[in-house]
Design a protein around this motif. Sequence first.
Motif, PDB file in Angstrom:
ATOM      1  N   LEU A   1       0.816  -1.212   0.000  1.00  0.00           N
ATOM      2  CA  LEU A   1       0.000   0.000   0.000  1.00  0.00           C
ATOM      3  C   LEU A   1       0.848   1.260   0.000  1.00  0.00           C
TER       4      LEU A   1
ATOM      5  N   ILE B   1       4.170   0.759  -3.028  1.00  0.00           N
ATOM      6  CA  ILE B   1       3.819   0.576  -4.433  1.00  0.00           C
ATOM      7  C   ILE B   1       2.684   1.515  -4.839  1.00  0.00           C
ATOM      8  N   THR B   2       1.620   1.517  -4.030  1.00  0.00           N
ATOM      9  CA  THR B   2       0.489   2.365  -4.417  1.00  0.00           C
ATOM     10  C   THR B   2       0.543   3.742  -3.756  1.00  0.00           C
ATOM     11  N   LEU B   3       1.589   3.990  -2.982  1.00  0.00           N
ATOM     12  CA  LEU B   3       1.865   5.311  -2.421  1.00  0.00           C
ATOM     13  C   LEU B   3       0.726   5.851  -1.564  1.00  0.00           C
ATOM     14  N   ALA B   4       0.051   4.942  -0.853  1.00  0.00           N
ATOM     15  CA  ALA B   4      -1.042   5.384   0.025  1.00  0.00           C
ATOM     16  C   ALA B   4      -0.464   6.023   1.280  1.00  0.00           C
ATOM     17  N   ASN B   5      -1.301   6.802   1.942  1.00  0.00           N
ATOM     18  CA  ASN B   5      -0.870   7.469   3.168  1.00  0.00           C
ATOM     19  C   ASN B   5      -0.523   6.442   4.250  1.00  0.00           C
TER      20      ASN B   5
ATOM     21  N   HIS C   1       8.180   8.890  -4.162  1.00  0.00           N
ATOM     22  CA  HIS C   1       8.046   8.378  -5.512  1.00  0.00           C
ATOM     23  C   HIS C   1       9.167   8.965  -6.356  1.00  0.00           C
TER      24      HIS C   1
ATOM     25  N   SER D   1       9.580   9.967  -9.193  1.00  0.00           N
ATOM     26  CA  SER D   1       9.387  11.081 -10.115  1.00  0.00           C
ATOM     27  C   SER D   1       9.187  12.405  -9.386  1.00  0.00           C
TER      28      SER D   1
ATOM     29  N   PHE E   1      -9.078  10.317   5.261  1.00  0.00           N
ATOM     30  CA  PHE E   1      -8.315   9.926   4.072  1.00  0.00           C
ATOM     31  C   PHE E   1      -9.201   9.346   2.982  1.00  0.00           C
TER      32      PHE E   1
ATOM     33  N   LEU F   1      -7.542   2.893  -0.317  1.00  0.00           N
ATOM     34  CA  LEU F   1      -6.226   3.522  -0.236  1.00  0.00           C
ATOM     35  C   LEU F   1      -5.396   3.191  -1.469  1.00  0.00           C
ATOM     36  N   ALA F   2      -5.444   1.917  -1.860  1.00  0.00           N
ATOM     37  CA  ALA F   2      -4.597   1.484  -2.972  1.00  0.00           C
ATOM     38  C   ALA F   2      -5.054   2.110  -4.291  1.00  0.00           C
TER      39      ALA F   2
ATOM     40  N   LEU G   1      -4.184   5.639  -5.876  1.00  0.00           N
ATOM     41  CA  LEU G   1      -3.017   5.797  -6.740  1.00  0.00           C
ATOM     42  C   LEU G   1      -3.385   6.377  -8.099  1.00  0.00           C
TER      43      LEU G   1
END
Lengths: 306, 359, 360
Positions: A84, A87-91, A303, A305, C293, C342-343, C346
């Motif tokens: 999470l 990879i998916t850059l969640a909080n 991330h 970038s 969130f 959450l995922a 992205l």
Amino acid sequence: MDLSVINPVLFVAGFLVAATPLIFAALGELVVERSGVLNLGVEGMMIIGAICGFATAVETGSPILGFFAAAVGGAVLSLLFAFLTQITLANQVASGLALTLFGLGFSALLGQRYVGVKPPRLAEVNFGPLHDIPVLGPVLFSHDIILYLGLVLVAAVWAGLKFTRAGLVLRAVGENHDAAHALGYKVVRIRTLAIMFGGACAGLGGAYISLIRVPQWTEGMTAGVGWIALALVVFASWKPWRLLLGAYLFGGITQLQLNLQGAGVAIPVEYLAMSPYVITILVLVVLSADKNAAPASLGRTFHASS
Amino acid sequence: MKLSTLLTSAALALGVAGGAYADAHEKTKVGFVFVGPVGDGGWTYEHNQGRLAVEKEFGDAVETVFVESVAEGPDSERVMTQMALDGADLIFTTSFGYMDPTINIAAKFPDVKFEHATGYKRADNVSTYSARFYEGRAIQGHIAGKMTKSNIIGYIGSFPIPEVIRGINSAYIHAKKVNPDVEFKIVWAYTWFDPAKEADAAKVLIEQGADVILQHTDSTAPQAAAQEAGNVITFGQASDMAQYAPSPRVSSIIDNWAPYYIARTKAVMDGTWESKDTWDGIGAGMVSIGEISDAVPADVKEEALALKASIADGSYHPFTGPLKKQDGSDFLAEGETADDGTLAGMNFYVEGIKGDIPK
Amino acid sequence: MVRLEKRPQPSRAFSWATPILAVIATMIFGGLLFAALGKDPVASIQTIFWEPLFGDFAFYYRPQLLIKGAPLVLIAIGLSLGFKAGIWNIGAEGQYIMGAIFGAAAGLAFYPTQSVFIFPLMVVAGAFGGWIWAMIPAVLKVRFGTNEILVSLMLVYVAEQFLASMSLGLLKNPEGFGFPGSRNLQQYASAHNGELIAGSGMHWGVAAALIAVIFAYVLLTRHRLGFAIRVTGQAPKAARFSGVNPTRLVLFCMGVSGLLAGLAGLFEVAGPAGQITIDFNVGYGFTAIIVAFLGRLHPIGILLAGGLLALTYIGGDIAQSQLGLPAAAIQVFQGMLLFFLLAFDLFTQFRLRFGQAEVI
């Protein structure tokens, strides 16, 4: 009131045991936070470790295999958090809280068959004559192997962070992930490994509760130790030896208040129970003079970038 | 806004009526609201055993439903309402904190019967029930007083509330009776549920010389601590904890809600249910005494069983005078027994117990 | 090779689509879980999502959504302001407790006097209780630079112990036969936060939550302070150049979030809950973080997220009762929902690029 009933030797031996789950969980979180990640899911990973360890120990009859399974279970769950946040850059705050919610529920499902079961017991390490030394024997040489493993792990983490290249890289990632990335370090990979280490440690801590300290399985049995572990990391200002000291202090305060009650001292229990948290806040204030105490990238999303 | 309000109240009235229709259903529907998870191995676990006993007793004639880990307050009101709307005929609410919510919801569903555990507020369709666990404590106290060699008995309490204080007093009175030198060490855990803390409390008491541990907390942690220490005896709490028999666990107090739940369900089926206050003990089977193991000497076991029999048939009351309060003032005169009101609100120690009840 | 590329602008389409995708994914995986537990997956999902909104007894559950959702939304709105500015108050649970204690104490101090001034006084006291508790981490952050995440979290545990102490001591109902817990404010007319319209579920807390949503929306889109909050979150240095005072911003954001959490506690204790007890807090403060969130820190989003979470709580309890699902399965289901939400977020910030990365 009779304070003489408190046996200092047994008191110390007692809080060594009480502090062990905290040491594992907090040490894992320390490494995670040093890499710049805040994982609030410690409680969830601990309880998963507690049930994985318990179930495996009961099924195989081997507590050691149980601890192994607990570490694996904690690490596997932490991968979810790693996915999470890395990879998916969640909080990270929200992901950690979700992880705890998930872990508590999932452990309860796994553990349905194990309520009221008695697990196999892990024997004390046989130190032979050392055990019979007065004072030192009962305090230092009368415990199970996992407790010693915890102490070894503290030393290993300390040395690893301070002296090894891996430790240096980990700290660099935690301090400034953009700079570390620019230097060619794989930020995501390093953090994922740190998170898994944290998960494995939390799992071990949880299993220490379900297999040794209590020992039994009931839903939600870690009862907030994971949250105390989070406090402890801060209390220790992200330093392993201070963490050890802090774990003994936190464990010791509980032991002390129970001992005082037993000795008939009238103490306001709630206010004593608050004290570790108040002390942690005070430590934070004192530490604030040192601007470099906390990993600079703590809790920030990375991330390549950005 | 006005229209929708009207509609809502009309619908609510319909819903209430729906509850009434339920009486005509073939199956009697019984709901259970639990405060903890059914896997807690203690309080909620035993209530759930009672639920399963109801299912077993009546088979297809009843349907039971339950919701676990329901927070006290608005969540519990919603769960009770939901059960009532779904046609429950009888709802057991099994935690003290559900008291006001139960009264509130019962007022909205006059045709649904409610049973609230451990409370003191009743209504036409709300009964209360509780168990006289202190009767079991008397037997524990007797065995403890006889068996202790150090004359120190450790007691782990949860929170300083009347239920727990009553148990301490009962155990102390009967331990003292057989062993005038006995001393109680009381430790408050200040939690309903934290096995690790219970383990710590037990270890501390053992370290301070206790060789008998009594617990008013539901985990097996103290049993394990006692086993490790050796030469310490314990008693099962809430459930039998037979996995620690014959030693350290020498006996136990078991919450046995099954007979009551079956009787009340039967009353609803027969249409004979009425609101009442039930406070049953060993005699009615709500409090069971787990088998006294062979670790207890035969003569002590015999005495304990005799005590149990005399409590069960009502010839002996565990709180029988002469008794004084801790501060030396009179509590009960010679031959006088404590009335239920005094017992229910007990907030003092009897004479001889050291230390203060935390405020 | 798949790689992520940051969108120049967050995708509007995806910010609407991802929550829906997440709910669908949760239904699929949750259904698998329920099937594995031997329950009918379709019936389970339907009970959780459909029953409270459109089932036979929806007239009862819809108002309950307001009661369950209001504290979540009220707290989450306050938190979201700080989160947007990079100020992390995660101790709302403690502020909620303190608000309830202060508010209830203010009301009970006048028991049994009846007066129209008592409830407003309680509201002020409750807001103050939450505010002052949030001011501790705020002032420490401003004065000493301590980490507000950790201080506010620590203060939750202090507040919990304080709550136990109050329930067993000072605020204990003198007529409660020695049981822990305060008097029931529902039975004290002047202090009771009852339904404004019978059967609607609307109490002052719900009204406050809706007002807070509007207030936050206006603040963020129309007001200079909202601009300061957004800029500080996105580019702290730029914010400083544009004249934002970071100290004041910390005090404001922490203060507002504490105040709203305190209000939520007060409205809960004076209304639906009724009394201060050892177990008064049920985790609204922590769940609200998740709500904030899930709502993408946007006032309208938070409103919807609060409703969604309340729905799963209510539907989850119904599913337990009607289908015999264990509470733990509902917890896992909620955990899944959060993970997917959450995922999938992205895709609002990034897009997937297939093929080799361009050589720069």
